[in-house]
Design an enzyme around this catalytic site. Sequence first.
Site, PDB file in Angstrom:
ATOM      1  CB  THR A  79      -0.905   0.007   1.263  1.00  0.00           C
ATOM      2  OG1 THR A  79      -1.460   1.310   1.441  1.00  0.00           O
ATOM      3  CG2 THR A  79      -0.122  -0.328   2.526  1.00  0.00           C
ATOM      4  CE1 TYR A 109      -3.696  -2.167   5.479  1.00  0.00           C
ATOM      5  CE2 TYR A 109      -3.227   0.079   4.758  1.00  0.00           C
ATOM      6  CZ  TYR A 109      -3.527  -1.236   4.466  1.00  0.00           C
ATOM      7  OH  TYR A 109      -3.649  -1.631   3.158  1.00  0.00           O
TER       8      TYR A 109
END
Length: 327
Positions: free
Chosen positions: A118, A142
Amino acid sequence: MDKKVLVAGGAGYIGSHTCMKLSESGYTPIVFDNLTNGHEEFVRWGLLERGDIRDPQRLAEVIAAHKPLAILHFAALIEVGDSVTNPLAFYENNVIGSLNLLQAAIKGGVNHVVFSSTCATYGLPETETLDETHSQKPINPYGRTKWIVEQAIRDYSDLLGLRAVMLRYFNAAGADFEGRIGEWHQPETHAIPIAIEAALGRRRDFKIFGTDYPTRDGTCVRDYIHVLDLADAHVRAVDYLLAGGKTEAINLGTGVGTTVKELLDTIRTVSGRAFPVEESARRPGDSTLLVADNKKAAALLGWAPRYGIEDIVRSAWNWHTKHNASH
Ligand code: UDP
């Protein structure tokens, strides 16, 4: 010969669209999913092996049974806000689970892995567009869990002969144009589905998180990329690895930034509906601007995005009008 690939998290949003593309490209996807966030009805292109990446034995069993040519790993918890309130679950799923999967792959003789990473591994942007050499200083758990797995993949590649493509997604959005599968998260936190639900009258309004950012209209800029463009890049990443490609991190974005206000304008145009919009406070942890430099994906994978923001919104609108996530 059957070209089987194992798709961990293949019943989820990006995983299911990738299974569709894999199948269209001559691969046979085997979905490995615990169905916690995935949807059984999204497994339409290949069979489902129910299982959890936190269960090494089940992983070994499925890999031994199917002997896949490659593993694509989408199975993860993805909500940034949840990662701040519940880091244990994120480390357990995204780090321990991923390490289990990598170990099972190597032990099972599968040396090709495509990993869902990501742009959240970059942290706060230091340049207008982000290329893969941008520093990686994730600002939430995350992003850190994904960053840690990237480091393990590099070590396993250097020392154990693994070859992997780590795809750093920008903002995945849109849906299959036929409306068979789409974005279905519970609860929903993403801008496009929330705005569409507001336009459909399923929500009271859309709240803009911050109108005082230093951007052209004061709202955050994101690089929205169609999920089918993402899926196409995954198929190319598998082809690249099977052709002998080495381990690389590659951005997947369009290179075009859209503000929240521009996004809302597009949704009003595509849907033909007005809906209440409220200007509210910034959401903690949001970056001002996240836009990809996607030259590396073009160079290594021969990939280019085919769809723009209107296609994204049109396909998402089509999916949401057909599908009511509250049922
Ligand atoms: N956003 C917003 N209202 C919402 C949800 C999102 O204004 O209800 C904004 C958010 O601040 C960000 C952009 O829309 O600038 C995209 O957010 P999303 O959660 O879809 O993706 P993220 O960029 O956080 O991964």
